[in-house]
Design a protein around this motif. Structure first.
Motif: not given
Length: 726
Positions: A343-348, A360-364, A391-394, A399-404
């Motif tokens: 599960k991921a949360f993204c914001d900008a 600024l991009t932020g996600y967890c 959209y850039r934050s998403m 990319c991080e989800i794909t690697w995980l």
């Protein structure tokens, strides 16, 4: 030094040969270090021969120097999987790791200092040098050669090197699985195949010589604690070291790491005199973010001013230290009762940088209920709208989800369901779901549209989340205390050392009694009074009655109304003494009173150095309990090798001595217990207790002779306690 030379010769590190024509040797030097035992005693004196790698020439003495190490996210994923599956965690350390790498280049080194005679005599005019056959500490390619040698050895056992993280090696045979994670010479092993783990340890011991550290407890400055409920990961020891080195160990704690709506600019304020101090502090805080996502945004913002730091930047950095002071032991918790759903949360924060106007991009990202990855970073380009920034934050989150997902596949974890991605911007969600290109989206880079591809492939599923429930907000902006603390609790952070933190509150104007006088009034047992709503007249009458009783008590004790009396000054100086009042001691006192005296009155001491709520009125009933509790806690701390924790325990009881004279015997018992049981006559401990003895004797004098006589005795006594405190 002889042992080091003997080990190098036994390892066939070099051959002594005459220096060939056209070759230039690199230098070497000795590095000395003292190794200490957990109790502080000297274990051994260590000497290491180090090559002067800074004199090497690229292309002649070395070519490639890169060596992969384990990513911090990989470490957290490994711990999370081990917690859920109940796998044991083993830790290994390789002895003299860099000495095992084989050199491919022709490198010559001068003979070690003090051992020129071992080289013998040259038959011609050419000097004798060491032709290095294996790598040596200090060489630029030493870490690369060591990792290549270790990787070859591990893969020969049937392990497969991961393509997602080249420091990860996995071995699978049927239902049995073993994973190995390498960070230079520190190795983590987990899995359900005990025989494979034993064989791997035996092979590494034969090949390199390893030190089996047993169950994982301390890894790269990360403190690991495990129970049936899960695994906790924190950096409490490192956080306290940062506070001590920066001189902020006695500062007032703050609820948030950064002031709300604070906007820092590179041009506002005066330049600081010593930029290296700011850079060193930010560098240490960056390492602290490995287990502290709550300070990630603040550290990211402050790290953008390293070239020319100014006074507002330094003030903001000290604010982060004040926040860490309140929660030094806060860290991550890996629950054992969780699943493997991503599960991921993204914001900008649109145009969040006032200098460049970039967002600024932020996600967890969570694996089940556990936070495993987060980020706070400024975007590369300027966004024309908030939807574009989101959209850039998403895209970064995808990319991080794909690697995980690739990493979980290496761990043999099936993730058949789509990863859940939450965003609070509906426009960005519509752009990701619909193939539309118009004037607001046609200029966006093509690689950002991978979000749409992942959604169509069924790898990711997007959802809208309300702004007040957007967990990634803490990575994009400075929030107020209520919102910040709420989001931090939702992230799953846990303070193992103090689960419930009470922050200081300023004294109200209606509390006219001074701190020193309040301390006198509240000495002794205090009954808990049930609060009821009363008329104003009754409340005023009660206040007058309490004031009259207070005045009578002061007369009995020989006090006057002057706040400048010697007694008031002495008590205030006692409360302001920084020898005893540290945050660790405060939490220790709080733990005592949580069990011993739940109804104790909490009074805020409004002094220049102490702003914590210290409980009063313990009474003699809890004496026996505290005596038993202190001795047990000291034994546990010493058994774990934590000398600081044992000192804090005794210091906390001595604080209670100053506040309550009825437990003087308990503190004296603890003082003798620590000196006799653990430390003997070490100078630092004797000095530590010597600072406490005047306060102990003062408390005894107060209990037996009276306060005024104790003050007079301290002024003229041989201990000179008055001068010591003033």
């Amino acid at each position: 030094m002889d042992k080091e030379i003997g080990a190098l010769e036994l390892n066939h590190t070099w051959d002594v040969v005459p220096l060939p024509h056209g070759k230039f040797p690199i230098g070497c030097k000795w590095v000395y270090r003292i190794k200490y035992n957990p109790d502080g005693s000297v274990e051994r004196y260590k000497a290491r021969l180090v090559a002067k790698g800074y004199t090497q020439q690229e292309g002649l003495d070395y070519s490639e120097t890169f060596s992969p190490v384990a990513k911090s996210v990989s470490v957290r994923v490994l711990l999370c999987i081990a917690a859920i599956k109940g796998w044991p965690l083993h830790q290994l350390d390789v002895n003299n790791a860099f000495l095992h790498g084989d050199l491919e280049e022709e490198v010559y080194m001068s003979l070690p200092q003090g051992y020129h005679s071992k080289g013998g005599c040259s038959t011609d005019a050419r000097p004798l040098v060491c032709r290095l056959r294996k790598s040596l500490y200090g060489l630029k390619q030493a870490s690369r050669q060591w990792h290549a040698k270790l990787s070859t050895t591990i893969t020969e056992m049937g392990f497969v090197q991961s393509k997602s993280d080249y420091a990860l090696f996995v071995h699978s045979k049927g239902s049995k699985f073993t994973a190995l994670l390498v960070y230079v010479d520190d190795i983590l092993i987990t899995g359900n195949d005990a025989q494979c783990v034993a064989d791997l340890k035996a092979l590494l011991d034969v090949k390199f010589g390893i030190k089996d550290l047993g169950t994982l407890k301390y890894f790269l400055g990360l403190e690991v604690a495990r129970s049936d409920k899960g695994i906790t990961l924190n950096q409490r020891k490192y956080a306290l070291e940062v506070l001590t080195d920066s001189g902020m160990i006695g500062c007032k704690p703050m609820k948030t790491p950064m002031e709300q709506h604070l906007r820092l600019s590179k041009d506002e304020g005066e330049l600081i005199d010593d930029p290296s101090q700011y850079r060193r502090l930010i560098g240490r805080l960056m390492y602290l973010t490995l287990t502290r996502p709550d300070i990630c945004y603040a550290v990211n913002r402050l790290s953008q001013f390293l070239s020319k730091p100014r006074h507002p930047h330094m003030v903001a950095a000290l604010r982060v230290l004040q926040y860490i002071k309140g929660t030094p032991g806060q860290g991550l918790f890996f629950s054992a009762n969780s699943d493997f759903q991503l599960k991921a949360f993204c914001d900008a924060d649109w145009a969040g940088c006032p200098d460049t106007r970039r967002s600024l991009t932020g996600y967890c990202i969570f694996l089940g209920e556990t936070l495993i990855s987060w980020r706070s970073k400024k975007q590369n380009t300027v966004s024309r709208s908030s939807a574009e920034a989101e959209y850039r934050s998403m895209a970064s989150t995808c990319c991080e989800i794909t690697w995980l997902l690739y990493l979980l596949e290496d761990f043999k974890i099936e993730h058949s369901k789509a990863a859940l991605l939450y965003c609070d911007n509906k426009a960005a969600l519509h752009i990701a779901a619909n193939p539309v290109f118009h004037e607001r989206t046609k200029h966006i880079e093509v690689d950002c549209h991978l979000v749409r591809e992942k959604i169509q492939a069924g790898m990711i599923k997007t959802f809208h989340v309300r702004t007040n429930l957007q967990l990634a907000d803490v990575f994009t902006k400075a929030l107020g205390a209520p919102a910040f603390l709420d989001l931090i609790s939702r992230l799953g952070l846990l303070n193992l050392f103090s689960p419930n933190i009470t922050y200081p509150q300023p004294l109200q104007d209606s509390e006219a009694i001074s701190t020193a006088e309040a301390a006198l009034v509240l000495r002794g047992a205090v009954k808990k009074i049930k609060q009821r709503s009363k008329p104003e007249a009754v409340i005023n009458e009660g206040r007058q009655t309490r004031a009259r009783r207070t005045k009578e008590q002061k007369k009995k004790k020989g006090l006057n109304d002057s706040s400048n009396s010697s007694i008031s000054i002495l008590l205030r100086k006692l409360l302001e003494t920084q020898i005893l009042f540290t945050m660790d001691a405060f939490f220790c006192i709080k733990e005592f009173f949580h069990f011993a005296a739940p109804s104790a009155v909490m009074v805020c001491l409004n002094t220049t150095t102490l702003h914590y709520c210290i409980p009063y009125g313990i009474g003699a009933a809890a004496t026996e309990y505290i005596k038993q509790f202190c001795s047990t806690r000291v034994s546990n701390e010493l058994g774990a090798g934590n000398r600081h924790g044992a000192q804090v325990t005794v210091g906390a009881v001595m604080v209670l001595v100053v506040l309550e004279a009825t437990i003087v015997s308990v503190a004296l018992f603890c003082c003798r217990y620590v000196l006799g049981y653990a430390y003997g006559n070490e100078p630092e401990v004797v000095d530590y207790v010597a600072k406490m003895v005047p306060l102990l004797r003062l408390s005894i004098s107060v209990d037996s002779l009276g306060l005024q006589e104790a003050v007079d005795g301290c002024k003229s006594g041989p201990m000179s306690i008055w001068e010591h405190i003033i």
